[in-house]
Design a protein around this motif. Structure first.
Motif, short mmCIF file in Angstrom:
data_model
loop_
_atom_site.label_atom_id
_atom_site.label_comp_id
_atom_site.label_asym_id
_atom_site.label_seq_id
_atom_site.Cartn_x
_atom_site.Cartn_y
_atom_site.Cartn_z
N ASP A 1 -14.50 -8.95 -0.14
CA ASP A 1 -13.82 -10.16 -0.62
C ASP A 1 -13.43 -10.05 -2.10
OD1 ASP A 1 -13.70 -11.60 1.71
OD2 ASP A 1 -15.66 -12.53 1.44
N ARG A 2 -13.89 -9.01 -2.80
CA ARG A 2 -13.58 -8.83 -4.22
C ARG A 2 -12.45 -7.84 -4.45
NH1 ARG A 2 -19.30 -7.89 -7.34
NH2 ARG A 2 -20.22 -9.98 -7.07
N VAL A 3 -12.07 -7.05 -3.46
CA VAL A 3 -11.15 -5.93 -3.68
C VAL A 3 -9.98 -6.01 -2.70
CG1 VAL A 3 -13.01 -4.45 -4.51
CG2 VAL A 3 -12.40 -4.41 -2.08
N ARG A 4 -8.97 -5.20 -2.97
CA ARG A 4 -7.87 -5.06 -2.02
C ARG A 4 -8.34 -4.26 -0.81
NH1 ARG A 4 -3.35 -2.34 -3.40
NH2 ARG A 4 -4.41 -1.09 -4.97
N ARG A 5 -7.93 -4.69 0.37
CA ARG A 5 -8.50 -4.15 1.60
C ARG A 5 -7.86 -2.83 2.04
NH1 ARG A 5 -8.68 -10.03 2.39
NH2 ARG A 5 -10.81 -10.57 1.77
N ARG A 6 -6.55 -2.68 1.83
CA ARG A 6 -5.86 -1.50 2.37
C ARG A 6 -6.38 -0.18 1.77
NH1 ARG A 6 -0.27 1.01 1.64
NH2 ARG A 6 -0.22 -0.18 -0.29
N PRO A 7 -6.60 -0.07 0.44
CA PRO A 7 -7.15 1.19 -0.09
C PRO A 7 -8.53 1.53 0.50
CG PRO A 7 -6.24 -0.12 -1.87
CD PRO A 7 -6.25 -1.00 -0.66
N VAL A 8 -9.33 0.50 0.79
CA VAL A 8 -10.64 0.75 1.40
C VAL A 8 -10.46 1.34 2.78
CG1 VAL A 8 -12.76 -0.34 2.22
CG2 VAL A 8 -11.73 -1.09 0.07
N MET A 9 -9.53 0.80 3.55
CA MET A 9 -9.29 1.30 4.91
C MET A 9 -8.81 2.75 4.88
SD MET A 9 -7.43 -2.19 6.19
CE MET A 9 -6.74 -1.51 7.69
N ILE A 10 -7.92 3.07 3.94
CA ILE A 10 -7.43 4.45 3.83
C ILE A 10 -8.57 5.40 3.49
CG2 ILE A 10 -5.93 5.98 2.49
CD1 ILE A 10 -4.02 3.56 2.17
N GLY A 11 -9.41 5.03 2.52
CA GLY A 11 -10.53 5.87 2.13
C GLY A 11 -11.51 6.08 3.27
N CYS A 12 -11.78 5.05 4.05
CA CYS A 12 -12.70 5.18 5.18
C CYS A 12 -12.15 6.11 6.25
CB CYS A 12 -12.98 3.81 5.78
SG CYS A 12 -13.98 2.74 4.72
N ASN A 13 -10.84 6.03 6.51
CA ASN A 13 -10.23 6.96 7.47
C ASN A 13 -10.35 8.41 7.00
OD1 ASN A 13 -9.38 5.38 9.64
ND2 ASN A 13 -7.48 4.79 8.63
N TYR B 1 -7.93 -8.12 6.55
CA TYR B 1 -6.58 -7.69 6.17
C TYR B 1 -5.51 -8.20 7.13
CZ TYR B 1 -2.87 -4.47 4.64
OH TYR B 1 -1.70 -3.92 4.18
N ILE B 2 -5.83 -8.31 8.42
CA ILE B 2 -4.83 -8.68 9.42
C ILE B 2 -4.15 -10.01 9.11
CG2 ILE B 2 -4.50 -9.28 11.86
CD1 ILE B 2 -6.65 -7.22 12.52
N PRO B 3 -4.89 -11.07 8.68
CA PRO B 3 -4.20 -12.33 8.37
C PRO B 3 -3.19 -12.23 7.24
CG PRO B 3 -6.54 -12.73 8.70
CD PRO B 3 -6.36 -11.24 8.65
N SER B 4 -3.26 -11.20 6.41
CA SER B 4 -2.27 -11.05 5.35
C SER B 4 -0.97 -10.44 5.87
CB SER B 4 -2.83 -10.17 4.22
OG SER B 4 -2.98 -8.83 4.64
N LEU B 5 -0.98 -9.91 7.10
CA LEU B 5 0.21 -9.31 7.68
C LEU B 5 0.91 -10.22 8.68
CD1 LEU B 5 -1.05 -5.65 8.40
CD2 LEU B 5 0.16 -6.50 6.38
N LEU B 6 0.20 -11.25 9.19
CA LEU B 6 0.75 -12.10 10.24
C LEU B 6 0.56 -13.58 9.89
CD1 LEU B 6 -0.65 -10.28 13.42
CD2 LEU B 6 1.70 -10.20 12.58
N PRO B 7 1.51 -14.42 10.31
CA PRO B 7 1.29 -15.87 10.17
C PRO B 7 0.22 -16.34 11.14
CG PRO B 7 3.34 -15.44 11.34
CD PRO B 7 2.84 -14.10 10.87
N PRO B 8 -0.44 -17.48 10.87
CA PRO B 8 -1.54 -17.93 11.71
C PRO B 8 -1.20 -18.06 13.19
CG PRO B 8 -1.48 -19.19 9.68
CD PRO B 8 -0.24 -18.34 9.69
N ASP B 9 0.04 -18.51 13.51
CA ASP B 9 0.38 -18.74 14.91
C ASP B 9 0.63 -17.44 15.68
OD1 ASP B 9 2.71 -18.13 13.56
OD2 ASP B 9 3.95 -19.57 14.65
N GLU B 10 0.61 -16.29 15.00
CA GLU B 10 0.80 -15.01 15.68
C GLU B 10 -0.46 -14.14 15.65
OE1 GLU B 10 4.26 -13.13 14.05
OE2 GLU B 10 5.64 -14.57 14.94
N ARG C 1 2.06 3.56 4.14
CA ARG C 1 3.47 3.15 4.21
C ARG C 1 3.65 1.64 4.30
NH1 ARG C 1 6.88 5.82 8.57
NH2 ARG C 1 8.49 4.96 7.21
N ILE C 2 2.56 0.90 4.40
CA ILE C 2 2.67 -0.56 4.46
C ILE C 2 3.14 -1.10 3.11
CG2 ILE C 2 1.33 -2.69 4.68
CD1 ILE C 2 -0.34 -1.33 6.79
N ARG C 3 4.14 -1.99 3.13
CA ARG C 3 4.75 -2.49 1.90
C ARG C 3 4.18 -3.83 1.44
NH1 ARG C 3 10.85 -1.65 4.19
NH2 ARG C 3 10.94 0.64 4.19
#
Length: 415
Positions: free
Chosen positions: A73-85, A130-139, A191-193
């Motif tokens: 909750d303190r950091v950006r999520r995408r770099p963490v996901m890349i590092g874990c992969n 991270y997913i809610p930052s890519l999609l609106p709530p109704d999707e 590649r996510i913008r």
């Protein structure tokens, strides 16, 4: 064509996340069948040792699950996901090298399971938030359904290959392939913008981290919807983890099936997961989200009791029917529950709440794995499966003690 798609796949960045996860899940699904078969056929492990191997991957949730969620909750999520992969790929390549040099041991498999489990803790905590930052709530429900559908489809396509590789002694190729899928997933994430929302400023230090962890636990414990679902899911996870420790050994040694046949059975039964993911948005709309959770819990458990009836020949239909229907209900219920949680929890709390939930849910897995191994050794594989699947079915009764039984739909948000 992608340009004509509707729902979550309209969003380019979600497509990249979805494609990366689909590839990675395919490799992991093959390894989940291949690894226990290699342990049984090459390293000659017993049911209890198999339980240890299954438990090792989940132990990190007990050790770092809570602080990982607060930190996410303190950091950006995408770099963490890349590092874990990237870390997961490196561990698989290390295991591949040990198999290639013919020095692979149970101890090495345990070490890889623990370390890759630790990487998974941080990845899952970041991924859910991270997913809610890519999609609106109704999707969100549609997006989670597609992610679950891909994961279930991976278990249709990949286990046959995993079983065949294990039977043919192809551990090196299997570990290499799975490692490459993690690298490809990391490349797609880069590649996510979409820019993530600014991270809320939090006081630093262990004392502040501990306070944030307690806030997440208090929110979870004080909410009747989240609390009731969690108790049910944690109980089910306990017993289902036990079945994972016993099931491959049961099919291989008690029923007498080859690795290739086991992989084919798992693949065929996993079509139930694809069906469950496909039907979950429709089920949530038609029955209501609360009733959908109840239906999935109460309808799925009894089908698991078919699995201990498995025998060679036509008796394999008991495994197929039981695993197919149980998996369909589990996946459909998971889509509804995860989508509810992502739209219900405040964004600044989502990492902590999700990790608190997984801390308890996944924390039951090493206990369940050891329980399954112990029951397999004491009662025999078939009788152990009777006990474990009965326990799983009875856990649905916990849902009747909460507010889900009185309403049609789960609430959309806390505010």
């Amino acid at each position: 064509m992608l340009g004509q798609t509707t729902g979550a796949l309209r969003h380019r960045d979600f497509r990249l996340l979805w494609l990366g996860e689909s590839v990675s899940q395919t490799g992991s699904a093959a390894t989940k069948v291949m690894l226990p078969l290699i342990a049984v056929t090459t390293l000659n492990v017993d049911s209890f040792t198999m339980g240890l191997l299954n438990a090792a991957a989940w132990v990190p949730w007990l050790v770092i699950g809570l602080p990982a969620g607060a930190w996410i909750d303190r950091v950006r999520r995408r770099p963490v996901m890349i590092g874990c992969n990237m870390a997961s790929a490196a561990l698989l390549f290390w295991t591949m090298a040990a198999a290639w040099l013919d020095v692979l041991t149970v101890g090495q498999l345990l070490a890889v399971a623990v370390l890759s489990g630790a990487a998974n803790v941080f990845f899952v905590a970041a991924y859910s938030a991270y997913i809610p930052s890519l999609l609106p709530p109704d999707e969100l429900t549609d997006g989670n359904a597609k992610l679950q559908m891909s994961e279930s489809a991976a278990y249709v396509v990949a286990p046959g290959a995993g079983g065949a590789l294990a039977q043919a002694g192809g551990a090196v190729v299997g570990f290499l392939a799975d490692g490459l899928t993690f690298l490809l997933s990391a490349a797609l994430l880069t590649r996510i913008r979409s820019r993530e929302s600014p991270v809320a400023k939090s006081p630093r230090g262990e004392r502040a981290l501990g306070r944030e962890i307690r806030e997440g636990i208090r929110f979870l414990a004080g909410d009747p919807y989240l609390r009731t679902i969690l108790v049910c899911d944690a109980g089910m996870n306990l017993f289902l983890a036990g079945t994972q420790s016993v099931e491959i050994v049961f099919l291989s040694r008690t029923v007498g099936l080859s690795g290739g046949v086991i992989g084919a059975l798992v693949a065929a039964a996993s079509i139930g997961g694809v069906l469950g993911a496909m039907l979950s948005p429709w089920l949530a709309r038609t029955a209501g989200t609360a009733r959908a959770v109840l239906l999935c819990a109460f309808c799925g458990g009894p089908f698991g009791l078919l699995i201990p009836l498995t025998s060679d020949g036509l008796g394999l239909l008991a495994f197929l029917a039981g695993e197919f229907c149980l998996t369909a209900c589990i996946v459909a219920g998971n889509v509804v529950i995860v989508s509810f949680r992502q739209s219900y929890c405040p964004p600044g709390m989502l990492g902590r709440v999700s990790s608190s939930i997984r801390f308890l849910m996944y924390g039951t897995l090493p206990v369940g794995s050891l329980l399954g191994g112990a029951l397999g050794g004491a009662l025999g594989d078939r009788d152990a499966l009777w006990v474990l699947y009965l326990g799983n079915a009875l856990c649905a009764l916990f849902l009747l003690r909460g507010p889900l039984r009185t309403g049609r739909a789960l609430p959309v948000s806390t505010g």
